[in-house]
Scaffold this motif. Structure first.
Motif, PDB file in Angstrom:
ATOM      1  N   UNK A   1     -71.455  17.347  -7.605  1.00  0.00           N
ATOM      2  CA  UNK A   1     -71.246  18.120  -6.415  1.00  0.00           C
ATOM      3  C   UNK A   1     -70.371  17.321  -5.436  1.00  0.00           C
ATOM      4  N   UNK A   2     -69.092  17.371  -5.595  1.00  0.00           N
ATOM      5  CA  UNK A   2     -68.188  16.567  -4.779  1.00  0.00           C
ATOM      6  C   UNK A   2     -68.380  16.740  -3.273  1.00  0.00           C
ATOM      7  N   UNK A   3     -68.725  17.911  -2.802  1.00  0.00           N
ATOM      8  CA  UNK A   3     -68.884  18.121  -1.368  1.00  0.00           C
ATOM      9  C   UNK A   3     -70.051  17.322  -0.797  1.00  0.00           C
ATOM     10  N   UNK A   4     -71.036  17.008  -1.612  1.00  0.00           N
ATOM     11  CA  UNK A   4     -72.199  16.258  -1.149  1.00  0.00           C
ATOM     12  C   UNK A   4     -72.091  14.762  -1.432  1.00  0.00           C
ATOM     13  N   UNK A   5     -71.133  14.376  -2.215  1.00  0.00           N
ATOM     14  CA  UNK A   5     -70.980  12.985  -2.613  1.00  0.00           C
ATOM     15  C   UNK A   5     -70.664  12.112  -1.398  1.00  0.00           C
ATOM     16  N   UNK A   6     -71.430  11.064  -1.193  1.00  0.00           N
ATOM     17  CA  UNK A   6     -71.245  10.179  -0.044  1.00  0.00           C
ATOM     18  C   UNK A   6     -70.258   9.052  -0.352  1.00  0.00           C
ATOM     19  N   UNK A   7     -70.294   8.549  -1.551  1.00  0.00           N
ATOM     20  CA  UNK A   7     -69.364   7.521  -1.988  1.00  0.00           C
ATOM     21  C   UNK A   7     -69.248   7.628  -3.503  1.00  0.00           C
ATOM     22  N   UNK A   8     -68.309   6.939  -4.064  1.00  0.00           N
ATOM     23  CA  UNK A   8     -68.047   7.122  -5.485  1.00  0.00           C
ATOM     24  C   UNK A   8     -69.088   6.500  -6.401  1.00  0.00           C
ATOM     25  N   UNK A   9     -69.554   5.319  -6.075  1.00  0.00           N
ATOM     26  CA  UNK A   9     -70.394   4.601  -7.025  1.00  0.00           C
ATOM     27  C   UNK A   9     -71.897   4.798  -6.810  1.00  0.00           C
ATOM     28  N   UNK A  10     -72.399   4.398  -5.654  1.00  0.00           N
ATOM     29  CA  UNK A  10     -73.849   4.409  -5.425  1.00  0.00           C
ATOM     30  C   UNK A  10     -74.436   5.811  -5.486  1.00  0.00           C
ATOM     31  N   UNK A  11     -73.750   6.778  -4.898  1.00  0.00           N
ATOM     32  CA  UNK A  11     -74.238   8.155  -4.902  1.00  0.00           C
ATOM     33  C   UNK A  11     -74.381   8.663  -6.335  1.00  0.00           C
ATOM     34  N   UNK A  12     -73.405   8.385  -7.160  1.00  0.00           N
ATOM     35  CA  UNK A  12     -73.435   8.825  -8.555  1.00  0.00           C
ATOM     36  C   UNK A  12     -74.592   8.157  -9.297  1.00  0.00           C
ATOM     37  N   UNK A  13     -74.791   6.862  -9.063  1.00  0.00           N
ATOM     38  CA  UNK A  13     -75.899   6.154  -9.719  1.00  0.00           C
ATOM     39  C   UNK A  13     -77.250   6.721  -9.289  1.00  0.00           C
ATOM     40  N   UNK A  14     -77.408   6.963  -7.992  1.00  0.00           N
ATOM     41  CA  UNK A  14     -78.682   7.488  -7.491  1.00  0.00           C
ATOM     42  C   UNK A  14     -78.953   8.899  -8.008  1.00  0.00           C
ATOM     43  N   UNK A  15     -77.936   9.745  -8.017  1.00  0.00           N
ATOM     44  CA  UNK A  15     -78.151  11.105  -8.499  1.00  0.00           C
ATOM     45  C   UNK A  15     -78.404  11.126 -10.007  1.00  0.00           C
ATOM     46  N   UNK A  16     -77.835  10.184 -10.718  1.00  0.00           N
ATOM     47  CA  UNK A  16     -78.085  10.098 -12.163  1.00  0.00           C
ATOM     48  C   UNK A  16     -79.554   9.785 -12.425  1.00  0.00           C
ATOM     49  N   UNK A  17     -80.133   8.870 -11.644  1.00  0.00           N
ATOM     50  CA  UNK A  17     -81.554   8.545 -11.798  1.00  0.00           C
ATOM     51  C   UNK A  17     -82.425   9.779 -11.574  1.00  0.00           C
ATOM     52  N   UNK A  18     -82.125  10.522 -10.510  1.00  0.00           N
ATOM     53  CA  UNK A  18     -82.905  11.719 -10.208  1.00  0.00           C
ATOM     54  C   UNK A  18     -82.713  12.796 -11.265  1.00  0.00           C
ATOM     55  N   UNK A  19     -81.479  12.967 -11.711  1.00  0.00           N
ATOM     56  CA  UNK A  19     -81.200  13.983 -12.727  1.00  0.00           C
ATOM     57  C   UNK A  19     -81.942  13.676 -14.034  1.00  0.00           C
ATOM     58  N   UNK A  20     -81.950  12.416 -14.453  1.00  0.00           N
ATOM     59  CA  UNK A  20     -82.638  12.037 -15.682  1.00  0.00           C
ATOM     60  C   UNK A  20     -84.148  12.217 -15.556  1.00  0.00           C
ATOM     61  N   UNK A  21     -84.705  11.789 -14.444  1.00  0.00           N
ATOM     62  CA  UNK A  21     -86.145  11.944 -14.222  1.00  0.00           C
ATOM     63  C   UNK A  21     -86.520  13.418 -14.141  1.00  0.00           C
ATOM     64  N   UNK A  22     -85.710  14.192 -13.443  1.00  0.00           N
ATOM     65  CA  UNK A  22     -85.981  15.626 -13.320  1.00  0.00           C
ATOM     66  C   UNK A  22     -85.895  16.361 -14.643  1.00  0.00           C
ATOM     67  N   UNK A  23     -84.921  16.014 -15.464  1.00  0.00           N
ATOM     68  CA  UNK A  23     -84.782  16.656 -16.778  1.00  0.00           C
ATOM     69  C   UNK A  23     -85.972  16.327 -17.666  1.00  0.00           C
TER      70      UNK A  23
END
Length: 65
Positions: free
Chosen positions: A1-23
């Motif tokens: 979700x590019x509109x919500x992305x705060x920065x390139x690296x940390x935001x992607x890493x944090x959302x990946x953790x949540x996405x994996x746990x949620x799945x």
């Protein structure tokens, strides 16, 4: 979700953790596997805390009176 992305690296890493746990939680819930959901508790909690520490100022410092 590019509109919500705060920065390139940390935001992607944090959302990946949540996405994996949620799945994993979704899969366990669909299977009605309570022990698997219980085992995911820490992973879900840590994925939320990790992001909050990065993007919510003063997170975890308690409320001021």
């Amino acid at each position: 979700m590019p509109a919500r992305m705060r920065d390139d690296k940390q935001w992607v890493e944090d959302t990946k953790l949540l996405r994996e746990a949620g799945a994993a939680a979704y899969k366990a819930a669909r299977a009605k596997d309570v022990p698997a959901l219980t085992a995911l508790n820490d992973q879900l909690y840590q994925s939320c805390v990790q992001c909050h520490l990065h993007y919510r100022p003063n997170y975890g410092r308690g409320r001021r009176p």
